[in-house]
Motif scaffolding. Structure first.
Motif, PDB file in Angstrom:
ATOM      1  N   VAL A   1       9.491  37.602  12.981  1.00  0.00           N
ATOM      2  CA  VAL A   1      10.726  38.434  12.786  1.00  0.00           C
ATOM      3  C   VAL A   1      11.335  37.725  11.522  1.00  0.00           C
ATOM      4  O   VAL A   1      11.666  36.489  11.827  1.00  0.00           O
ATOM      5  N   ILE A   2      11.718  38.308  10.557  1.00  0.00           N
ATOM      6  CA  ILE A   2      12.091  37.671   9.420  1.00  0.00           C
ATOM      7  C   ILE A   2      13.588  38.145   9.241  1.00  0.00           C
ATOM      8  O   ILE A   2      13.966  39.308   9.408  1.00  0.00           O
ATOM      9  N   ASP A   3      14.278  37.202   9.172  1.00  0.00           N
ATOM     10  CA  ASP A   3      15.920  37.866   9.223  1.00  0.00           C
ATOM     11  C   ASP A   3      16.371  37.872   7.661  1.00  0.00           C
ATOM     12  O   ASP A   3      16.319  37.041   6.757  1.00  0.00           O
ATOM     13  N   VAL A   4      16.539  38.848   7.178  1.00  0.00           N
ATOM     14  CA  VAL A   4      16.590  39.512   5.892  1.00  0.00           C
ATOM     15  C   VAL A   4      18.016  39.020   5.054  1.00  0.00           C
ATOM     16  O   VAL A   4      18.207  38.632   4.150  1.00  0.00           O
ATOM     17  N   THR A   5      18.821  38.653   6.244  1.00  0.00           N
ATOM     18  CA  THR A   5      20.393  38.419   5.801  1.00  0.00           C
ATOM     19  C   THR A   5      20.284  36.837   5.176  1.00  0.00           C
ATOM     20  O   THR A   5      21.133  36.655   4.260  1.00  0.00           O
ATOM     21  N   GLU A   6      19.580  36.256   5.611  1.00  0.00           N
ATOM     22  CA  GLU A   6      19.364  34.802   5.367  1.00  0.00           C
ATOM     23  C   GLU A   6      18.862  34.687   3.811  1.00  0.00           C
ATOM     24  O   GLU A   6      19.227  33.986   2.904  1.00  0.00           O
ATOM     25  N   ASN A   7      17.926  35.449   3.728  1.00  0.00           N
ATOM     26  CA  ASN A   7      17.150  35.599   2.385  1.00  0.00           C
ATOM     27  C   ASN A   7      18.195  36.120   1.166  1.00  0.00           C
ATOM     28  O   ASN A   7      18.113  35.817   0.054  1.00  0.00           O
ATOM     29  N   ASP A   8      19.055  36.901   1.508  1.00  0.00           N
ATOM     30  CA  ASP A   8      20.057  37.344   0.563  1.00  0.00           C
ATOM     31  C   ASP A   8      20.948  36.461   0.026  1.00  0.00           C
ATOM     32  O   ASP A   8      21.692  36.616  -0.923  1.00  0.00           O
ATOM     33  N   LYS A   9      21.276  35.488   0.817  1.00  0.00           N
ATOM     34  CA  LYS A   9      22.506  34.540   0.549  1.00  0.00           C
ATOM     35  C   LYS A   9      21.864  33.559  -0.467  1.00  0.00           C
ATOM     36  O   LYS A   9      22.601  32.943  -1.178  1.00  0.00           O
ATOM     37  N   LYS A  10      20.506  33.462  -0.467  1.00  0.00           N
ATOM     38  CA  LYS A  10      20.032  32.296  -1.589  1.00  0.00           C
ATOM     39  C   LYS A  10      20.263  32.789  -2.639  1.00  0.00           C
ATOM     40  O   LYS A  10      20.027  33.291  -3.633  1.00  0.00           O
TER      41      LYS A  10
END
Length: 67
Positions: free
Chosen positions: A58-67
């Motif tokens: 499961v990949i958390d998409v919200t953490e990728n958007d923060k970077k």
């Protein structure tokens, strides 16, 4: 007369040792033990892949958007 006493079994064991010798009986016991161990490993080896199931990541998409 249907069952044997301990003395009967001791006499039979003594005759078997005299006929085959302790070295031959030891090697037979070792071969039998390794055969049983190989059988147990073979049965256990077949069950392990069946129990292993790949779980999807499961990949958390919200953490990728923060970077």
């Amino acid at each position: 007369m249907g069952t044997f006493s301990i003395w009967h079994w001791l006499i039979v064991l003594a005759i078997i040792i005299l006929v085959f010798g302790t070295k031959k009986l030891g090697s037979v016991g070792k071969d039998l033990g390794s055969a049983i161990k190989g059988f147990k490993d073979g049965v256990k080896g077949e069950e392990e892949p069946a129990k292993k199931v790949d779980t999807p990541r499961v990949i958390d998409v919200t953490e990728n958007d923060k970077k």
